[in-house]
Write a protein that holds these residues in place. Sequence first.
Motif, PDB file in Angstrom:
ATOM      1  N   ALA A  93       0.864  -1.384   0.058  1.00  0.00           N
ATOM      2  CA  ALA A  93      -0.151   0.087  -0.066  1.00  0.00           C
ATOM      3  C   ALA A  93       0.902   1.087  -0.006  1.00  0.00           C
ATOM      4  O   ALA A  93       0.461   2.294  -0.258  1.00  0.00           O
ATOM      5  CB  ALA A  93      -0.852   0.042   1.270  1.00  0.00           C
ATOM      6  N   VAL A  94       2.282   1.397   0.161  1.00  0.00           N
ATOM      7  CA  VAL A  94       3.190   2.085   0.325  1.00  0.00           C
ATOM      8  C   VAL A  94       4.390   1.821  -0.131  1.00  0.00           C
ATOM      9  O   VAL A  94       4.569   0.797  -0.583  1.00  0.00           O
ATOM     10  CB  VAL A  94       3.189   2.731   1.920  1.00  0.00           C
ATOM     11  CG1 VAL A  94       1.951   3.155   2.525  1.00  0.00           C
ATOM     12  CG2 VAL A  94       3.845   1.485   2.757  1.00  0.00           C
ATOM     13  N   ASP A  95       5.254   3.029  -0.496  1.00  0.00           N
ATOM     14  CA  ASP A  95       6.492   2.636  -0.715  1.00  0.00           C
ATOM     15  C   ASP A  95       7.424   2.048   0.496  1.00  0.00           C
ATOM     16  O   ASP A  95       7.578   2.883   1.212  1.00  0.00           O
ATOM     17  CB  ASP A  95       7.231   4.076  -1.647  1.00  0.00           C
ATOM     18  CG  ASP A  95       8.398   3.946  -2.126  1.00  0.00           C
ATOM     19  OD1 ASP A  95       8.677   2.630  -2.447  1.00  0.00           O
ATOM     20  OD2 ASP A  95       9.241   4.806  -2.369  1.00  0.00           O
ATOM     21  N   TRP A  96       7.648   0.928   0.305  1.00  0.00           N
ATOM     22  CA  TRP A  96       8.103   0.327   1.533  1.00  0.00           C
ATOM     23  C   TRP A  96       9.630   0.687   1.780  1.00  0.00           C
ATOM     24  O   TRP A  96      10.569   0.431   1.037  1.00  0.00           O
ATOM     25  CB  TRP A  96       8.145  -1.246   1.266  1.00  0.00           C
ATOM     26  CG  TRP A  96       8.020  -1.803   2.580  1.00  0.00           C
ATOM     27  CD1 TRP A  96       9.266  -2.489   3.131  1.00  0.00           C
ATOM     28  CD2 TRP A  96       7.178  -2.354   3.420  1.00  0.00           C
ATOM     29  NE1 TRP A  96       8.999  -3.275   4.377  1.00  0.00           N
ATOM     30  CE2 TRP A  96       7.550  -3.006   4.722  1.00  0.00           C
ATOM     31  CE3 TRP A  96       5.768  -1.721   3.535  1.00  0.00           C
ATOM     32  CZ2 TRP A  96       6.708  -3.465   5.737  1.00  0.00           C
ATOM     33  CZ3 TRP A  96       4.947  -2.190   4.774  1.00  0.00           C
ATOM     34  CH2 TRP A  96       5.743  -2.824   5.704  1.00  0.00           C
ATOM     35  N   ARG A  97       9.689   1.124   3.064  1.00  0.00           N
ATOM     36  CA  ARG A  97      11.146   1.520   3.393  1.00  0.00           C
ATOM     37  C   ARG A  97      12.005   0.359   3.862  1.00  0.00           C
ATOM     38  O   ARG A  97      11.437  -0.553   4.254  1.00  0.00           O
ATOM     39  CB  ARG A  97      10.859   2.695   4.576  1.00  0.00           C
ATOM     40  CG  ARG A  97      12.373   3.110   5.178  1.00  0.00           C
ATOM     41  CD  ARG A  97      11.946   4.276   6.137  1.00  0.00           C
ATOM     42  NE  ARG A  97      13.273   4.448   6.887  1.00  0.00           N
ATOM     43  CZ  ARG A  97      13.108   5.409   7.900  1.00  0.00           C
ATOM     44  NH1 ARG A  97      12.102   6.318   7.811  1.00  0.00           N
ATOM     45  NH2 ARG A  97      14.076   5.735   8.803  1.00  0.00           N
ATOM     46  N   PRO A  98      13.238   0.330   3.630  1.00  0.00           N
ATOM     47  CA  PRO A  98      14.205  -0.928   3.944  1.00  0.00           C
ATOM     48  C   PRO A  98      13.937  -0.962   5.516  1.00  0.00           C
ATOM     49  O   PRO A  98      14.134  -2.296   6.072  1.00  0.00           O
ATOM     50  CB  PRO A  98      15.594  -0.645   3.648  1.00  0.00           C
ATOM     51  CG  PRO A  98      15.328   0.367   2.107  1.00  0.00           C
ATOM     52  CD  PRO A  98      13.987   1.041   2.561  1.00  0.00           C
ATOM     53  N   ASP A  99      13.859  -0.205   6.250  1.00  0.00           N
ATOM     54  CA  ASP A  99      13.944  -0.051   7.749  1.00  0.00           C
ATOM     55  C   ASP A  99      12.631  -0.701   8.348  1.00  0.00           C
ATOM     56  O   ASP A  99      12.660  -1.122   9.283  1.00  0.00           O
ATOM     57  CB  ASP A  99      13.996   1.222   8.467  1.00  0.00           C
ATOM     58  CG  ASP A  99      15.477   1.812   7.758  1.00  0.00           C
ATOM     59  OD1 ASP A  99      16.545   1.613   8.234  1.00  0.00           O
ATOM     60  OD2 ASP A  99      15.474   2.937   6.997  1.00  0.00           O
ATOM     61  N   ARG A 115       2.240  -4.069   3.970  1.00  0.00           N
ATOM     62  CA  ARG A 115       2.826  -5.215   3.196  1.00  0.00           C
ATOM     63  C   ARG A 115       1.768  -6.109   2.604  1.00  0.00           C
ATOM     64  O   ARG A 115       1.741  -7.347   3.205  1.00  0.00           O
ATOM     65  CB  ARG A 115       4.058  -5.809   4.181  1.00  0.00           C
ATOM     66  CG  ARG A 115       4.885  -6.615   3.166  1.00  0.00           C
ATOM     67  CD  ARG A 115       5.767  -7.655   3.941  1.00  0.00           C
ATOM     68  NE  ARG A 115       6.782  -8.287   3.106  1.00  0.00           N
ATOM     69  CZ  ARG A 115       6.408  -9.452   2.297  1.00  0.00           C
ATOM     70  NH1 ARG A 115       5.251  -9.931   2.318  1.00  0.00           N
ATOM     71  NH2 ARG A 115       7.119 -10.088   1.701  1.00  0.00           N
ATOM     72  N   PHE A 116       1.046  -5.881   1.638  1.00  0.00           N
ATOM     73  CA  PHE A 116       0.033  -6.893   1.066  1.00  0.00           C
ATOM     74  C   PHE A 116       0.558  -7.649  -0.101  1.00  0.00           C
ATOM     75  O   PHE A 116       1.511  -6.970  -0.718  1.00  0.00           O
ATOM     76  CB  PHE A 116      -0.944  -5.991   0.350  1.00  0.00           C
ATOM     77  CG  PHE A 116      -1.906  -5.290   1.442  1.00  0.00           C
ATOM     78  CD1 PHE A 116      -2.979  -5.740   1.950  1.00  0.00           C
ATOM     79  CD2 PHE A 116      -1.621  -3.827   1.807  1.00  0.00           C
ATOM     80  CE1 PHE A 116      -3.883  -5.187   2.961  1.00  0.00           C
ATOM     81  CE2 PHE A 116      -2.531  -3.054   2.578  1.00  0.00           C
ATOM     82  CZ  PHE A 116      -3.417  -3.832   3.166  1.00  0.00           C
ATOM     83  N   ALA A 117       0.326  -8.821  -0.207  1.00  0.00           N
ATOM     84  CA  ALA A 117       0.909  -9.629  -1.302  1.00  0.00           C
ATOM     85  C   ALA A 117       0.057 -10.909  -1.597  1.00  0.00           C
ATOM     86  O   ALA A 117      -0.998 -11.196  -0.616  1.00  0.00           O
ATOM     87  CB  ALA A 117       2.298 -10.240  -0.816  1.00  0.00           C
TER      88      ALA A 117
END
Length: 247
Positions: free
Chosen positions: A182-188, A236-238
């Motif tokens: 849903a969002v631009d996923w940050r590595p942290d 984190r949808f998949a």
Amino acid sequence: MSDAAPSLVINPALDRGALARRFAADGRVQVRDFLTPDSAQRLAQLLQQQTPWGLSWQAAEMGPHKLPAEQVAGLRPENINAMLERINTVMAGPGFAFLYAQYLMHDQAMLGTSKSPAHDLLVQDLNDPAFLDFGREVTGFDAIAWADSQATLYSQGQFLSMHQDVVAGENRLVAYVLNLCAVDWRPDWGGYLNFFDADGDIVAGYRPRFNSLNMFAVPADHNVSYVPGFAPARGRFAITGWFRSAD
């Protein structure tokens, strides 16, 4: 196959030959921009807005548990605390455990218990020749006959510890993860699909970037890293599953 328009439309511009060479070299590949933009957006909305999220968890010999949404809604605080305590105890040692949200859309469709035509169409599309042929062409596994599927969501405090995906009698050839964050996923924020060598070192890690399809041969040591409390509560949808052989 339904006469409805497909929900899963593969990007026609993908270089399948290059992807196949990468998979042959590494036993895994991340396919970026896997779907057409419209298709990716429709599936993301399906996961975010129309999915009845249940819960999957296991703590060593306790489980796996696959709770439907209505059962999750009835959990008491003491039930949740006991589950988390058991998971924490197992993960403090050498055991296997996991915790994440899920909707078992393939199982629901096959059992005739689904109440979501949109999810049912997606299950069909994941077994359409377009998707199965893509899997065969890129991975080189000509024995791929069908694909199972579930919707998954990793939120704060959730993870999947290291394992290999080997289950006797399930004929798993290749695992896949279609990320629709849903969002631009940050590595942290964790939630990475990590691969390990025999010494436990990470040899590859895939960020759950939007509209990327990860595929890897079974068996492979991998995990989904822990999502910390400062990550987005729902992001984190998949769609995940395995390409399987007929026998």
